[in-house]
Scaffold this active site. Structure first.
Site, mmCIF file in Angstrom:
data_model
loop_
_atom_site.group_PDB
_atom_site.id
_atom_site.type_symbol
_atom_site.label_atom_id
_atom_site.label_comp_id
_atom_site.label_asym_id
_atom_site.label_seq_id
_atom_site.Cartn_x
_atom_site.Cartn_y
_atom_site.Cartn_z
ATOM 1 N N ARG A 106 0.863 -1.173 0.000
ATOM 2 C CA ARG A 106 0.000 0.000 0.000
ATOM 3 C C ARG A 106 0.905 1.230 0.000
ATOM 4 O O ARG A 106 2.123 1.102 0.062
ATOM 5 C CB ARG A 106 -0.931 -0.004 1.222
ATOM 6 C CG ARG A 106 -0.196 0.092 2.543
ATOM 7 C CD ARG A 106 -1.175 0.136 3.713
ATOM 8 N NE ARG A 106 -0.439 0.307 4.957
ATOM 9 C CZ ARG A 106 -0.994 0.257 6.165
ATOM 10 N NH1 ARG A 106 -2.285 0.034 6.300
ATOM 11 N NH2 ARG A 106 -0.266 0.431 7.233
ATOM 12 N N ASN A 144 -5.026 7.770 4.668
ATOM 13 C CA ASN A 144 -4.725 6.989 5.865
ATOM 14 C C ASN A 144 -3.272 7.184 6.249
ATOM 15 O O ASN A 144 -2.377 6.968 5.425
ATOM 16 C CB ASN A 144 -4.966 5.494 5.608
ATOM 17 C CG ASN A 144 -4.867 4.672 6.876
ATOM 18 O OD1 ASN A 144 -5.709 4.805 7.765
ATOM 19 N ND2 ASN A 144 -3.841 3.845 6.975
ATOM 20 N N GLU A 145 -3.062 7.629 7.463
ATOM 21 C CA GLU A 145 -1.704 7.738 8.004
ATOM 22 C C GLU A 145 -0.714 8.289 6.978
ATOM 23 O O GLU A 145 0.220 7.588 6.561
ATOM 24 C CB GLU A 145 -1.229 6.394 8.532
ATOM 25 C CG GLU A 145 -2.002 5.913 9.730
ATOM 26 C CD GLU A 145 -1.419 4.648 10.352
ATOM 27 O OE1 GLU A 145 -0.624 3.968 9.691
ATOM 28 O OE2 GLU A 145 -1.765 4.361 11.499
ATOM 29 N N GLU A 298 -7.662 4.654 15.745
ATOM 30 C CA GLU A 298 -7.306 3.233 15.614
ATOM 31 C C GLU A 298 -6.547 2.773 16.831
ATOM 32 O O GLU A 298 -5.642 3.480 17.313
ATOM 33 C CB GLU A 298 -6.378 3.002 14.416
ATOM 34 C CG GLU A 298 -7.002 3.056 13.075
ATOM 35 C CD GLU A 298 -5.969 2.729 11.991
ATOM 36 O OE1 GLU A 298 -5.009 1.973 12.267
ATOM 37 O OE2 GLU A 298 -6.125 3.247 10.880
ATOM 38 N N GLU A 346 -2.284 -8.154 6.385
ATOM 39 C CA GLU A 346 -2.411 -8.011 7.841
ATOM 40 C C GLU A 346 -3.411 -9.008 8.422
ATOM 41 O O GLU A 346 -4.152 -8.690 9.344
ATOM 42 C CB GLU A 346 -2.802 -6.576 8.190
ATOM 43 C CG GLU A 346 -1.691 -5.595 7.839
ATOM 44 C CD GLU A 346 -1.898 -4.203 8.419
ATOM 45 O OE1 GLU A 346 -0.902 -3.599 8.848
ATOM 46 O OE2 GLU A 346 -3.041 -3.720 8.437
ATOM 47 N N HIS A 349 -3.451 -9.392 12.188
ATOM 48 C CA HIS A 349 -3.727 -8.262 13.076
ATOM 49 C C HIS A 349 -5.123 -8.439 13.665
ATOM 50 O O HIS A 349 -6.064 -8.757 12.958
ATOM 51 C CB HIS A 349 -3.645 -6.963 12.266
ATOM 52 C CG HIS A 349 -3.650 -5.736 13.119
ATOM 53 N ND1 HIS A 349 -4.785 -5.232 13.691
ATOM 54 C CD2 HIS A 349 -2.650 -4.931 13.505
ATOM 55 C CE1 HIS A 349 -4.475 -4.157 14.390
ATOM 56 N NE2 HIS A 349 -3.182 -3.964 14.298
HETATM 57 C C1 GLA Z 1 -2.193 1.386 10.872
HETATM 58 C C2 GLA Z 1 -3.086 1.489 9.653
HETATM 59 C C3 GLA Z 1 -4.043 0.371 9.521
HETATM 60 C C4 GLA Z 1 -3.407 -0.930 9.902
HETATM 61 C C5 GLA Z 1 -2.899 -0.824 11.301
HETATM 62 C C6 GLA Z 1 -2.414 -2.127 11.854
HETATM 63 O O1 GLA Z 1 -2.607 2.104 11.926
HETATM 64 O O2 GLA Z 1 -3.781 2.701 9.572
HETATM 65 O O3 GLA Z 1 -4.511 0.353 8.209
HETATM 66 O O4 GLA Z 1 -2.380 -1.209 9.010
HETATM 67 O O5 GLA Z 1 -1.867 0.125 11.314
HETATM 68 O O6 GLA Z 1 -1.078 -2.348 11.759
#
Ligand code: GLA
Length: 682
Positions: A106, A144-145, A298, A346, A349
């Protein structure tokens, strides 16, 4: 939204449609109120360029709306689909070493590449046009992030434009970057490139400016999407989820002014220090939010990948960590992700619904938390904190450069230690930016603030003159904003304020002995990593080096300046010794049992005490009021089960000022408000 938000990332595109119905039923059972949809769904939404397939998302949003669940609708730009990279090779990111990355994970994009900018805005517009009036839409979650680095030619061109705006002329840039060293003087803007892989030490000022640029360039990408969403849905708040890590080239102080709600992701990576790390992250989020509500966007419900191995959460920890966040101002708790994936990168997770399904300890804890949170929704108002830690990402970035006197003198270590010592002492910490408003704070800790501009030096001096107490630690104030050393003795920017002059730094291989002056306290303590040859210029020595090259010279000093005091610690102390310095500076540890965390909130005529027991034993705290968790009354004392917590609406006296605003915004958008210290008794 009324009440606290509760939910997580919901990725229905990973599941057959019949599962969606079970999802909504389980969400209702768990008390979920908000889900983030579509974060990584670009290839499901736009399977080929310009062809949108919204049908599945229509049905998902309708189902959620029918279930009374609101949607935090994401723009999917953090993961462009395979066709994008094939069509726009130039929009894939390039590493410092010149490798162009390919699709397959990603975050394979370059925020400066025009095709990516266009495709991002197009998909954001398509989503907003489609769902602007959808009853489930509560918030926009852009991307995202944010945090991808790129060193491609698009980046080089944008970097040059940014440098022109910052420095004005090549002469100014050459001066700021000290390019006369190693024959780096630039004669033409086109000669300048991002700090790509090179033969030996890179230019530290170039690297620092590049990180500043990346933060701005990335913010620009966010702003472009936000503008479209604002245009089409002016009343829907827009945010993105912040993540904090050394790979993230984002200055959150600046970004915080661009989001309608500060949102953070937090994954503690040290099981034994998870509570401490949680408090640190939540205190940072509160600071970025300038005292306004923020949201934990998150966290992990179960197992979490920490970089080397998976860590499971202990029973009860999901709620305990969540309440730590809520105590510090989070308006809820969200998770990554709702349902654990059965495949994909993931897959291991944790999810709110784990692989085992709802008949599981994790889902039961999630359901219980969903029942608890509405009981805490009444808590509003400021977190009581009158001690702040100065937090400056630019100093951090500069201190990560190679070629400094010690690679062990790490900024984040110093920052964490300052917070850790306060946290273990039962003191709730605020964070402040050097350009922010400091006057609400009684004491300000300044860990290794390497870069200090003239403006920051003036602000710190004014703070002390007006009665504040500063505790500055080693390797602070030695460089200007271009990472150039201030001459004439260290710490150049703070010499007069601290009443000292440091002639040289002596990084340490072995710990050094320090003898505190005065009768109280231990006879000797240790300093490690770092030491300095300190000369008193008005300050008083509180402790001196013993033995070695610095024998008898000051190690810890105090200087009265105006109505305040400025302490200096010229070496790295262990936590106990640092705690003792803070006590001398007027920050005594609170009389709470070790491992018990207290956070006080004060609203309009109401106070709340959050009490969290991070120990394996029952603990007792002194408080009178009503515990919102159990509904029970506490009369003078309250017992906390091992790993348990209470949120007590209390009539106890509040002795600290209710600070509802925090220093915020590196560009002077401080929103701090100072309230008088007052005793309030209801
Ligand atoms: C980050 C991302 C999520 C996922 C988590 C878990 O916070 O925003 O998409 O990848 O980590 O590792």
């Amino acid at each position: 939204m009324d009440g606290l938000c509760y939910g997580g990332d919901y990725n229905p595109e990973q599941w057959p449609e019949e599962v969606w119905h079970e999802d909504v039923a389980l969400m209702r059972e768990a008390g979920v109120t908000l889900v983030t949809v579509g974060v990584f769904s670009w290839s499901s939404l736009e399977p080929s360029p310009g062809r949108f397939t919204f049908g599945w998302l229509d049905r998902v949003l309708d189902l959620l709306a029918a279930g009374g669940i609101k949607v935090n609708l994401a723009t999917p730009t953090a993961s462009p689909p395979p066709w994008f990279g094939l069509a726009h090779h130039d929009a894939l990111p390039v590493t410092a070493g010149g490798t162009r990355l390919t699709h397959g994970s990603r975050d394979t994009y370059c925020v400066c590449a025009p095709p990516y900018r266009e495709a991002s805005v197009r998909v954001a517009r398509a989503l907003a046009e489609r769902y602007r009036d959808h009853p489930a839409l509560a918030m926009w979650h852009v991307h995202n992030e944010y945090g991808t680095w790129c060193h491609c030619d698009h980046v080089a061109a944008a970097f040059r434009d940014w440098l022109r705006a910052r420095h004005g002329s090549l002469d100014a840039l050459n001066d700021a970057w000290t390019t006369a060293f190693w024959s780096q003087s630039y004669a033409d803007w086109d000669e300048i490139a991002p700090p790509r892989a090179t033969q030996y030490l890179p230019n530290p000022a170039q690297s620092l400016d590049f990180r500043r640029f990346l933060s701005d360039a990335t913010l620009d990408h966010y702003r472009a999407q936000k503008a479209v969403l604002r245009e089409l849905t002016p009343d829907v708040p827009v945010t993105t989820n912040f993540v904090f890590g050394s790979w993230v080239p984002v200055n959150n102080w600046e970004w915080a002014g661009e989001v309608d709600l500060v949102a953070i992701d937090h994954y503690p990576d040290d099981r034994e220090r998870a509570a401490e790390q949680t408090a640190f992250a939540a205190d940072l989020a509160r600071a970025w939010a300038g005292g306004r509500p923020w949201l934990l966007m998150e966290q992990a419900a179960g197992i979490v990948y920490t970089g080397t191995r998976m860590r499971a959460k202990r029973p009860g920890e999901i709620a305990l960590h969540t309440v730590q966040h809520v105590a510090r101002g989070s308006r809820g708790a969200m998770f990554f992700q709702w349902r654990a994936s059965r495949g994909g990168s993931e897959l291991w997770h944790g999810g709110m619904v784990p692989h085992a399904g709802p008949d599981s300890r994790i889902f039961r804890e999630i359901r219980d938390l969903g029942r608890l949170l509405p009981r805490l929704a009444e808590v509003e108002g400021g977190v009581l904190a009158d001690v702040a830690i100065l937090w400056d990402p630019e100093s951090w970035w500069a201190l990560e450069a190679p070629g400094l006197p010690s690679q062990e003198a790490r900024y984040l270590d110093a920052l964490h230690q300052a917070h850790r010592v306060l946290w273990h002492g039962g003191v709730t910490a605020g964070f402040a930016h050097p350009s922010g408003e400091l006057s609400p704070y009684r004491v300000v800790l300044v860990p290794s603030l390497y870069l200090v501009s003239d403006a920051t030096a003036r602000a710190l001096t004014a703070y002390v003159e007006q009665g504040g107490t500063l505790v500055v630690s080693f390797f602070s104030g030695v460089a200007d904003e271009h990472a150039r050393v201030r001459l004439g003795g260290h710490p150049g920017a703070l010499r007069d304020l601290l009443g000292i002059r440091v002639e040289e730094f002596l990084p340490l291989d072995e710990p050094v002995t320090i003898r505190p002056h005065g009768d109280d306290g231990p006879p000797t303590i240790n300093g490690s990593i770092w030491s300095e040859r300190v000369e008193l210029r008005g300050a008083t020595a509180l402790a001196s080096y013993e033995g070695g090259d610095l024998d008898g010279l000051p190690a810890i000093t105090r200087h009265r300046h105006g109505a305040g005091r400025a302490f200096y610690v010229s070496t790295r102390l262990d936590d106990d010794a640092y705690t003792a310095v803070l006590a001398a500076a007027g920050v005594p540890a609170e009389p709470v049992p070790a491992g018990v965390e207290l956070v006080r909130r004060s609203g309009d005529g109401v106070n709340w005490l959050f009490a969290l027991n991070h120990t394996a034993a029952e603990q007792e705290i002194a408080v009178t009021g009503t515990d919102l968790v159990t509904g029970a009354s506490a009369d003078d004392a309250l017992r906390l089960a091992p790993g348990g917590f209470a949120v007590v609406r209390t009539r106890d006296v509040v002795v600290q000022p209710a600070i509802t605003g925090y220093a915020c915004g590196a560009r002077g958008s401080a929103t701090a408000s100072q309230e008088d210290v007052k005793r309030r008794e209801q």
